[in-house]
Design a protein around this motif. Structure first.
Motif, PDB file in Angstrom:
ATOM      1  N   SER A 187      51.609  43.399  41.114  1.00 25.87           N
ATOM      2  CA  SER A 187      51.178  42.955  42.316  1.00 25.87           C
ATOM      3  C   SER A 187      51.850  41.535  42.453  1.00 25.87           C
ATOM      4  CB  SER A 187      49.570  42.505  41.890  1.00 25.87           C
ATOM      5  OG  SER A 187      49.508  41.483  41.007  1.00 25.87           O
ATOM      6  N   ALA A 188      51.521  40.890  43.634  1.00 27.33           N
ATOM      7  CA  ALA A 188      52.108  39.662  44.113  1.00 27.33           C
ATOM      8  C   ALA A 188      51.803  38.703  43.367  1.00 27.33           C
ATOM      9  CB  ALA A 188      51.534  39.565  45.434  1.00 27.33           C
ATOM     10  N   ARG A 189      50.375  38.662  42.818  1.00 21.64           N
ATOM     11  CA  ARG A 189      49.966  37.569  41.850  1.00 21.64           C
ATOM     12  C   ARG A 189      50.579  37.607  40.505  1.00 21.64           C
ATOM     13  NH1 ARG A 189      43.525  36.484  43.509  1.00 21.64           N
ATOM     14  NH2 ARG A 189      44.156  35.670  45.885  1.00 21.64           N
ATOM     15  N   GLU A 190      50.724  39.062  40.130  1.00 13.48           N
ATOM     16  CA  GLU A 190      51.622  39.171  38.715  1.00 13.48           C
ATOM     17  C   GLU A 190      53.231  38.647  38.886  1.00 13.48           C
ATOM     18  OE1 GLU A 190      49.742  42.805  36.607  1.00 13.48           O
ATOM     19  OE2 GLU A 190      50.454  43.265  38.650  1.00 13.48           O
ATOM     20  N   GLU A 191      53.550  38.932  40.160  1.00 20.00           N
ATOM     21  CA  GLU A 191      54.928  38.264  40.270  1.00 20.00           C
ATOM     22  C   GLU A 191      55.099  36.904  40.142  1.00 20.00           C
ATOM     23  OE1 GLU A 191      57.837  39.810  40.183  1.00 20.00           O
ATOM     24  OE2 GLU A 191      57.326  42.077  40.415  1.00 20.00           O
ATOM     25  N   PHE A 238      52.834  40.330  28.912  1.00 23.97           N
ATOM     26  CA  PHE A 238      52.696  41.683  28.928  1.00 23.97           C
ATOM     27  C   PHE A 238      51.852  42.474  28.555  1.00 23.97           C
ATOM     28  CE2 PHE A 238      57.608  40.628  29.857  1.00 23.97           C
ATOM     29  CZ  PHE A 238      57.423  40.914  31.216  1.00 23.97           C
ATOM     30  N   SER A 239      50.670  41.896  27.685  1.00 23.67           N
ATOM     31  CA  SER A 239      49.564  42.529  27.258  1.00 23.67           C
ATOM     32  C   SER A 239      48.680  42.306  28.299  1.00 23.67           C
ATOM     33  CB  SER A 239      49.107  41.951  25.897  1.00 23.67           C
ATOM     34  OG  SER A 239      48.082  42.434  25.478  1.00 23.67           O
ATOM     35  N   SER A 240      48.205  41.214  28.687  1.00 25.17           N
ATOM     36  CA  SER A 240      47.278  41.250  29.659  1.00 25.17           C
ATOM     37  C   SER A 240      47.422  39.543  30.250  1.00 25.17           C
ATOM     38  CB  SER A 240      45.762  41.452  29.446  1.00 25.17           C
ATOM     39  OG  SER A 240      45.299  40.512  28.475  1.00 25.17           O
ATOM     40  N   ASP A 259      44.384  42.784  40.827  1.00 25.17           N
ATOM     41  CA  ASP A 259      45.643  42.569  40.931  1.00 25.17           C
ATOM     42  C   ASP A 259      46.382  42.782  39.769  1.00 25.17           C
ATOM     43  OD1 ASP A 259      45.221  41.007  43.248  1.00 25.17           O
ATOM     44  OD2 ASP A 259      44.121  39.486  42.058  1.00 25.17           O
ATOM     45  N   PHE A 260      45.719  43.350  38.648  1.00 22.90           N
ATOM     46  CA  PHE A 260      46.224  43.631  37.405  1.00 22.90           C
ATOM     47  C   PHE A 260      46.952  44.999  37.454  1.00 22.90           C
ATOM     48  CE2 PHE A 260      45.221  43.684  32.456  1.00 22.90           C
ATOM     49  CZ  PHE A 260      46.527  43.816  32.043  1.00 22.90           C
ATOM     50  N   SER A 261      48.126  45.246  37.801  1.00 25.20           N
ATOM     51  CA  SER A 261      48.427  46.295  38.010  1.00 25.20           C
ATOM     52  C   SER A 261      48.528  47.495  37.005  1.00 25.20           C
ATOM     53  CB  SER A 261      49.947  46.380  38.456  1.00 25.20           C
ATOM     54  OG  SER A 261      50.886  45.952  37.433  1.00 25.20           O
ATOM     55  N   ARG A 262      48.741  47.112  35.778  1.00 23.77           N
ATOM     56  CA  ARG A 262      48.609  48.236  34.301  1.00 23.77           C
ATOM     57  C   ARG A 262      47.160  48.597  34.388  1.00 23.77           C
ATOM     58  NH1 ARG A 262      51.068  44.806  30.588  1.00 23.77           N
ATOM     59  NH2 ARG A 262      50.842  43.299  32.202  1.00 23.77           N
ATOM     60  N   MET A 275      41.842  43.539  24.563  1.00 24.44           N
ATOM     61  CA  MET A 275      40.990  44.612  24.161  1.00 24.44           C
ATOM     62  C   MET A 275      39.624  44.160  24.788  1.00 24.44           C
ATOM     63  SD  MET A 275      39.356  45.061  20.209  1.00 24.44           S
ATOM     64  CE  MET A 275      38.596  43.334  20.222  1.00 24.44           C
ATOM     65  N   LYS A 276      39.269  42.902  24.671  1.00 25.49           N
ATOM     66  CA  LYS A 276      38.131  42.384  25.216  1.00 25.49           C
ATOM     67  C   LYS A 276      37.938  42.541  26.746  1.00 25.49           C
ATOM     68  CE  LYS A 276      37.263  38.903  21.754  1.00 25.49           C
ATOM     69  NZ  LYS A 276      37.176  37.255  21.478  1.00 25.49           N
ATOM     70  N   TYR A 277      39.088  42.032  27.362  1.00 24.25           N
ATOM     71  CA  TYR A 277      39.289  42.610  28.773  1.00 24.25           C
ATOM     72  C   TYR A 277      39.042  43.926  29.260  1.00 24.25           C
ATOM     73  CZ  TYR A 277      41.316  42.120  33.386  1.00 24.25           C
ATOM     74  OH  TYR A 277      41.404  42.112  34.943  1.00 24.25           O
ATOM     75  N   LEU A 278      39.716  44.690  28.562  1.00 22.01           N
ATOM     76  CA  LEU A 278      39.520  46.211  28.792  1.00 22.01           C
ATOM     77  C   LEU A 278      38.168  46.658  28.635  1.00 22.01           C
ATOM     78  CD1 LEU A 278      43.043  47.654  27.563  1.00 22.01           C
ATOM     79  CD2 LEU A 278      42.178  47.239  29.989  1.00 22.01           C
ATOM     80  N   ALA A 279      37.487  46.371  27.502  1.00 20.46           N
ATOM     81  CA  ALA A 279      36.232  47.005  27.230  1.00 20.46           C
ATOM     82  C   ALA A 279      35.416  46.536  28.477  1.00 20.46           C
ATOM     83  CB  ALA A 279      35.909  46.595  25.887  1.00 20.46           C
ATOM     84  N   GLN A 280      35.336  45.115  28.709  1.00 20.15           N
ATOM     85  CA  GLN A 280      34.558  44.806  29.571  1.00 20.15           C
ATOM     86  C   GLN A 280      34.680  45.282  31.219  1.00 20.15           C
ATOM     87  OE1 GLN A 280      34.862  40.442  30.647  1.00 20.15           O
ATOM     88  NE2 GLN A 280      33.656  40.607  32.380  1.00 20.15           N
ATOM     89  N   HIS A 281      35.951  45.327  31.500  1.00 19.19           N
ATOM     90  CA  HIS A 281      36.149  45.768  33.038  1.00 19.19           C
ATOM     91  C   HIS A 281      35.908  47.259  33.026  1.00 19.19           C
ATOM     92  CE1 HIS A 281      36.803  41.718  34.626  1.00 19.19           C
ATOM     93  NE2 HIS A 281      37.525  41.594  33.616  1.00 19.19           N
ATOM     94  N   LEU A 282      36.212  47.978  31.724  1.00 17.72           N
ATOM     95  CA  LEU A 282      36.071  49.380  31.836  1.00 17.72           C
ATOM     96  C   LEU A 282      34.698  49.864  32.016  1.00 17.72           C
ATOM     97  CD1 LEU A 282      38.811  50.776  29.328  1.00 17.72           C
ATOM     98  CD2 LEU A 282      38.790  51.079  31.639  1.00 17.72           C
ATOM     99  N   ARG A 283      33.722  49.129  31.313  1.00 11.96           N
ATOM    100  CA  ARG A 283      32.257  49.343  31.722  1.00 11.96           C
ATOM    101  C   ARG A 283      31.854  49.040  33.172  1.00 11.96           C
ATOM    102  NH1 ARG A 283      32.078  45.610  26.975  1.00 11.96           N
ATOM    103  NH2 ARG A 283      31.732  46.900  25.082  1.00 11.96           N
ATOM    104  N   GLU A 284      32.464  47.923  33.641  1.00  7.16           N
ATOM    105  CA  GLU A 284      31.898  47.687  34.811  1.00  7.16           C
ATOM    106  C   GLU A 284      32.483  48.624  35.943  1.00  7.16           C
ATOM    107  OE1 GLU A 284      33.520  43.449  35.771  1.00  7.16           O
ATOM    108  OE2 GLU A 284      32.017  42.703  33.985  1.00  7.16           O
ATOM    109  N   ASP A 285      33.795  48.833  35.770  1.00  8.96           N
ATOM    110  CA  ASP A 285      34.659  49.786  36.925  1.00  8.96           C
ATOM    111  C   ASP A 285      34.434  51.209  36.870  1.00  8.96           C
ATOM    112  OD1 ASP A 285      35.778  47.364  38.024  1.00  8.96           O
ATOM    113  OD2 ASP A 285      37.454  47.308  36.907  1.00  8.96           O
TER     114      ASP A 285
END
Length: 189
Positions: free
Chosen positions: A14-18, A52-54, A98-101, A135-145
């Motif tokens: 994404s533009a913000r990642e770039e 590159f992880s997050s 914005d987190f493309s992966r 790991m924490k980021y993915l768990a939290q956001h997967l629950r939400e999304d």
């Protein structure tokens, strides 16, 4: 066992990642100057792996380093503090959208081709991450999304006791368990 297939998924930053990566690429830390290798060089390499992880993993690495630098140096004594704060600010602007992966992962999980059924008691996923913060980021956001309950997405890492890890693994294997996604650190793999 079913035959495994491996697919490489590609996504555009994404533009913000770039923008954050551009700051990282241009970053020259004083602690690196005049060193072939050493803490400074190792830190930038470690920071790149975290990046590159997050964004969350990279922010954690920056915060730890800033804490050390702020203890050691006074205000304005070393430009590395400002440079790292600038990178941290850019990373903080990277939202889940914005987190493309991460967005590619969501697209994959929701795709008919992947055919994951989050409601099926025998259709479960394990997602490995390199960093605890990821790991924490993915768990939290997967629950939400994905609109999943707290207990449907579990984390497992090497920082847990053997008993905690064993319980999660056993629960993950039981069809009556509510766990549908297990997000694991590399250590837990």
């Amino acid at each position: 066992f079913l035959e495994r297939t491996v697919n490489l998924e590609h996504c555009r930053a994404s533009a913000r990642e770039e923008y954050a990566f551009e700051i990282f690429s241009d970053m020259q830390l004083q602690m690196d100057v005049g060193r072939e290798r050493g803490n400074g060089h190792l830190f930038k390499t470690s920071l790149e792996k975290a990046l590159f992880s997050s964004p969350a993993a990279c922010i954690k690495s920056i915060d730890v380093r800033l804490k050390k630098l702020n203890k050691k140096y006074g205000f304005g004594d070393i430009k590395d503090i400002g440079v790292l704060e600038s990178l941290r600010d850019a990373l903080g602007r990277i939202q889940p959208k914005d987190f493309s992966r991460y967005q590619e992962l969501l697209k994959l999980l929701n795709s008919p081709e992947y055919a994951w059924d989050r409601h099926a008691t025998d259709d479960r996923l394990v997602i490995f991450t390199e960093r605890i913060e990821t790991m924490k980021y993915l768990a939290q956001h997967l629950r939400e999304d994905l609109g999943m309950k707290e207990d449907a997405v579990q984390e497992i890492s090497g920082g847990m006791s053997d008993e905690q890890q064993q319980k999660i693994v056993e629960d993950f294997g039981r069809t009556e368990s509510p766990i549908r996604i297990l997000v694991a650190s590399d250590v837990a793999s």
